[in-house]
Design an enzyme around this catalytic site. Structure first.
Site, PDB file in Angstrom:
ATOM      1  N   HIS A 112       0.858  -1.208   0.000  1.00 40.38           N
ATOM      2  CA  HIS A 112       0.000   0.000   0.000  1.00 40.38           C
ATOM      3  C   HIS A 112       0.883   1.242   0.000  1.00 40.38           C
ATOM      4  CE1 HIS A 112      -3.747   2.261   1.537  1.00 40.38           C
ATOM      5  NE2 HIS A 112      -2.808   3.175   1.295  1.00 40.38           N
ATOM      6  N   HIS A 118      -4.300  -0.109   6.249  1.00 38.55           N
ATOM      7  CA  HIS A 118      -3.742   0.748   7.311  1.00 38.55           C
ATOM      8  C   HIS A 118      -4.622   0.759   8.566  1.00 38.55           C
ATOM      9  CE1 HIS A 118      -6.513   3.507   5.337  1.00 38.55           C
ATOM     10  NE2 HIS A 118      -5.688   3.825   4.372  1.00 38.55           N
ATOM     11  N   LYS A 124      -9.940  -0.096  -5.060  1.00 41.65           N
ATOM     12  CA  LYS A 124      -9.880   0.577  -3.762  1.00 41.65           C
ATOM     13  C   LYS A 124     -11.185   1.280  -3.445  1.00 41.65           C
ATOM     14  CE  LYS A 124      -7.938   2.352  -0.059  1.00 41.65           C
ATOM     15  NZ  LYS A 124      -6.810   3.237   0.116  1.00 41.65           N
ATOM     16  N   HIS A 165       1.430   5.472  -2.012  1.00 38.00           N
ATOM     17  CA  HIS A 165       1.007   6.541  -2.929  1.00 38.00           C
ATOM     18  C   HIS A 165       2.251   7.076  -3.628  1.00 38.00           C
ATOM     19  CE1 HIS A 165      -2.986   6.790  -0.921  1.00 38.00           C
ATOM     20  NE2 HIS A 165      -2.277   6.310   0.081  1.00 38.00           N
ATOM     21  N   HIS A 184     -10.467   1.538   2.569  1.00 37.03           N
ATOM     22  CA  HIS A 184     -10.183   2.592   3.553  1.00 37.03           C
ATOM     23  C   HIS A 184     -11.369   2.547   4.519  1.00 37.03           C
ATOM     24  CE1 HIS A 184      -8.451   6.557   4.869  1.00 37.03           C
ATOM     25  NE2 HIS A 184      -9.590   6.473   5.537  1.00 37.03           N
ATOM     26  N   ASP A 240       1.756   2.846   3.383  1.00 36.16           N
ATOM     27  CA  ASP A 240       0.923   4.041   3.160  1.00 36.16           C
ATOM     28  C   ASP A 240       1.804   5.274   2.976  1.00 36.16           C
ATOM     29  OD1 ASP A 240      -1.417   5.344   2.596  1.00 36.16           O
ATOM     30  OD2 ASP A 240      -1.976   5.662   4.686  1.00 36.16           O
TER      31      ASP A 240
HETATM   32  O1  DOR Z   1      -2.674   9.761   5.513  1.00 35.74           O
HETATM   33  C1  DOR Z   1      -3.126   9.409   4.441  1.00 35.74           C
HETATM   34  N1  DOR Z   1      -2.669   9.938   3.274  1.00 35.74           N
HETATM   35  N2  DOR Z   1      -4.113   8.520   4.418  1.00 35.74           N
HETATM   36  C2  DOR Z   1      -4.753   8.213   3.284  1.00 35.74           C
HETATM   37  O2  DOR Z   1      -5.664   7.416   3.347  1.00 35.74           O
HETATM   38  C3  DOR Z   1      -4.383   8.847   2.003  1.00 35.74           C
HETATM   39  C4  DOR Z   1      -3.041   9.397   2.023  1.00 35.74           C
HETATM   40  C5  DOR Z   1      -2.788  10.389   0.909  1.00 35.74           C
HETATM   41  O3  DOR Z   1      -3.125  10.093  -0.236  1.00 35.74           O
HETATM   42  O4  DOR Z   1      -2.220  11.440   1.178  1.00 35.74           O
HETATM   43 ZN    ZN Z   2      -3.099   5.192   1.543  1.00 39.29          ZN
END
Ligand code: DOR
Ligand code: ZN
Length: 344
Positions: free
Chosen positions: A13, A173, A98, A15, A135, A246
């Site tokens: 997981h 998470h 997702k 980004h 989520h 995450d």
């Molecule tokens: O803290 C987070 N940041 N939680 C999330 O679910 C998304 C992520 C983000 O994309 O910045």
């Molecule tokens: Zn995330």
């Protein structure tokens, strides 16, 4: 133990974001991880096979020379997602879709407003073997932010798991005792990722002595009994829990702001920080399962065959990193000592 060799881990997981940010995020992850589940919450979100293919190409183009790192792509569910979108995404190599409740987190305004009307989509996913990544937080404004995960389990997750017993669900998470207990006690088709920040920190680390915007993420850090429950869950070595950082970069000025973004950019030290947690818990022997085997086994993907070695050696996470656009970002655990290091 002062050294441990693991099958090369994967990050289930994260980004990567998009554009020139990929020049920072993709190499940072490819340094240590063979694969990563890439979240689709771009602007606009990645909602169909065509967008997935284009995004995958942009990620592959940002890999360091000679890297065999493999992005595992995901689809962003909305109330307009069709069964055909799921079929096309599967054909494009998408492994999971997702579910973000609308407004739950960064770039999720376009996400799911009416959960039950997605049930036909979940049915199609179960049928074709696409995982559902969740989520797990309710978003009603009257519900306290610290209770949103536990209430999501009661109201929604229990129902999804009951109605679709063959659907593989990753509760992403997780942050609470309730979530750890739910995952441990429910069907084998339900697993969870756990981030380094939720194992290392609790809400005191967010709020005591001043607000620490770089520890702000969603779901928000909880009280220490929840942190202890997550630590206890990984210490059992259960194959229902696996690594998902995450890692979620936001430029420094967006975190240090009157309305700061949620997300910790942990790619630089996540693996070593997990090692530190497992070592503190006296279960460093359980790290390989968490980091390298439980994830691929749950996803039905092959385990990696190469290895990586961690040594007990102290280093300090950089206080800032300069992004390709010249702006600074503050990595998770910036300026703090970490006592495990990847060798070489
Ligand atoms: O803290 C987070 N940041 N939680 C999330 O679910 C998304 C992520 C983000 O994309 O910045
Ligand atoms: Zn995330």
């Amino acid at each position: 133990m002062t050294q441990i060799t693991l099958l090369t881990p994967d990050d289930w997981h994260l980004h990567f974001r998009d554009g020139d940010m990929l020049q920072e995020t993709v190499p940072a992850t490819a340094r240590l991880f063979q694969r990563a589940i890439v979240m689709p919450n771009l602007l606009p979100p990645v909602t169909d096979a065509k967008m997935v293919n284009a995004y995958r190409e942009r990620i592959l183009a940002a890999r360091p020379q000679g890297s065999s790192f493999e992005p595992l792509m995901t689809l962003f569910l909305t109330n307009d997602t069709t069964k055909q979108d799921i079929i096309d995404a599967k054909a494009a190599g998408v492994v999971a879709a997702k579910l973000y409740p609308a407004g739950a987190t960064t770039n999720s305004d376009a996400a799911v407003k009416a959960l039950d009307s997605l049930f036909p989509i979940f049915e199609k996913m179960a049928e074709i073997g696409m995982l559902l990544l969740v989520h797990g937080e309710v978003t009603e404004s009257h519900i306290d932010i610290f209770d949103r995960e536990a209430i999501f389990i009661e109201r929604n997750l229990t129902r999804i798991v009951d109605v679709f017993p063959s659907l593989k669900v990753v509760f992403e998470h997780i942050t609470t005792k309730e979530a750890a207990e739910f995952v441990a006690s429910t069907s084998d088709n339900v697993a969870a990722t756990i981030t380094p920040q939720h194992l290392l920190l609790n809400r005191n680390d967010l709020l005591v002595g001043g607000i620490r915007p770089h520890n702000f993420c969603l779901p928000v850090l909880k009280r220490n009994i929840h942190q202890q429950a997550l630590r206890a869950a990984v210490a059992t070595g259960s194959n229902k829990f696996f690594l998902g950082t995450d890692s979620a970069p936001h430029e420094k000025h967006r975190k240090e702001s009157a309305c700061g973004c949620a997300g910790c950019y942990s790619a630089w030290g996540a693996l070593e920080l997990y090692a530190q947690v497992f070592d503190d818990l006296g279960v460093i022997d359980k790290l390989e399962g968490f980091a390298s085997t439980h994830g691929p086994d749950f996803y039905g993907l092959p385990r990696n065959t190469s290895t990586l070695t961690l040594i007990k050696e102290t280093w300090t996470v950089p206080s800032e990193i300069i992004l390709p656009n010249g702006k600074p970002i503050v990595p998770f655990f910036a300026g703090e000592e970490v006592n495990w290091k990847v060798k070489g």
